[in-house]
Design an enzyme around this catalytic site. Structure first.
Site, PDB file in Angstrom:
ATOM      1  N   CYS A 280       0.950  -1.269   0.020  1.00 46.07           N
ATOM      2  CA  CYS A 280      -0.289   0.023   0.034  1.00 46.07           C
ATOM      3  C   CYS A 280       0.982   1.444  -0.182  1.00 46.07           C
ATOM      4  O   CYS A 280       0.618   2.204  -0.630  1.00 46.07           O
ATOM      5  CB  CYS A 280      -0.999  -0.092   0.990  1.00 46.07           C
ATOM      6  SG  CYS A 280      -2.167  -1.233   1.191  1.00 46.07           S
ATOM      7  N   ASP A 281       2.013   1.274   0.839  1.00 47.43           N
ATOM      8  CA  ASP A 281       2.958   2.217   0.722  1.00 47.43           C
ATOM      9  C   ASP A 281       3.414   2.543  -0.353  1.00 47.43           C
ATOM     10  O   ASP A 281       3.150   3.561  -1.060  1.00 47.43           O
ATOM     11  CB  ASP A 281       3.951   2.027   1.806  1.00 47.43           C
ATOM     12  CG  ASP A 281       5.205   3.015   1.806  1.00 47.43           C
ATOM     13  OD1 ASP A 281       5.326   3.890   2.992  1.00 47.43           O
ATOM     14  OD2 ASP A 281       6.060   3.131   0.684  1.00 47.43           O
TER      15      ASP A 281
END
Length: 164
Positions: free
Chosen positions: A60-61
């Site tokens: 997600c980062d």
């Protein structure tokens, strides 16, 4: 109901799926200051909506960074939506030195997830997905990633966004 996997385990998607050509449904999410934000706030701009299960995970980062880096040169807006609390999203942005990232929380009532059909019922996360909308909120690209721990198709999403 659509089914995908998350860590190779089947999960069920809830909500109303959208498709290319649809007018994007409205939604209400929370900004980092807890103010309510609707899709109409971005009327007249093209939009890339990057949806992640949780901003604090590696995939997600990277997804959030990649879309914001690659699409920020365009005349439009990139939104990252998750069910993380607004405070966690704000902390993530600050700790990563990202001042221009727009993170929005669907934690309160899953308005976005219901409207776009991306609530993972078993986990109460949003499924990893990407939606590209033109200035009139027509969907020009959609992707719900079949395995929630995989990356979306960055190239296809960015091409759709850049070619509006």
């Amino acid at each position: 109901m659509t089914q995908i996997t998350f860590k190779q385990e089947p999960v069920t998607l809830l909500g109303s799926p959208v498709k290319v050509g649809d007018t994007a449904p409205d939604f209400t999410v929370l900004a980092n200051d807890l103010s309510e934000v609707n899709l109409s706030k971005y009327d007249g701009k093209k939009k890339l909506i990057s949806v992640v299960p949780s901003i604090d995970t590696g995939v997600c980062d990277q997804q959030t960074r990649k879309f914001n880096q690659e699409a920020s040169q365009e005349d439009g807006v990139v939104l990252t939506i998750s069910v993380d609390l607004p405070f966690a999203q704000k902390r993530w942005c600050a700790s990563n030195g990202l001042d221009n990232v727009i993170t929005l929380s669907d934690h309160k009532d899953l308005s976005f997830g219901k409207s776009y059909g991306v609530i993972m019922e078993e986990l109460r996360f949003l499924a990893r997905s990407v939606f590209v909308l033109d200035e009139n909120n027509k969907l020009v690209y959609t992707e719900v990633v079949p395995e929630g721990t995989d990356f979306p198709d960055f190239e296809a999403a960015l091409n759709a966004y850049k070619n509006i």
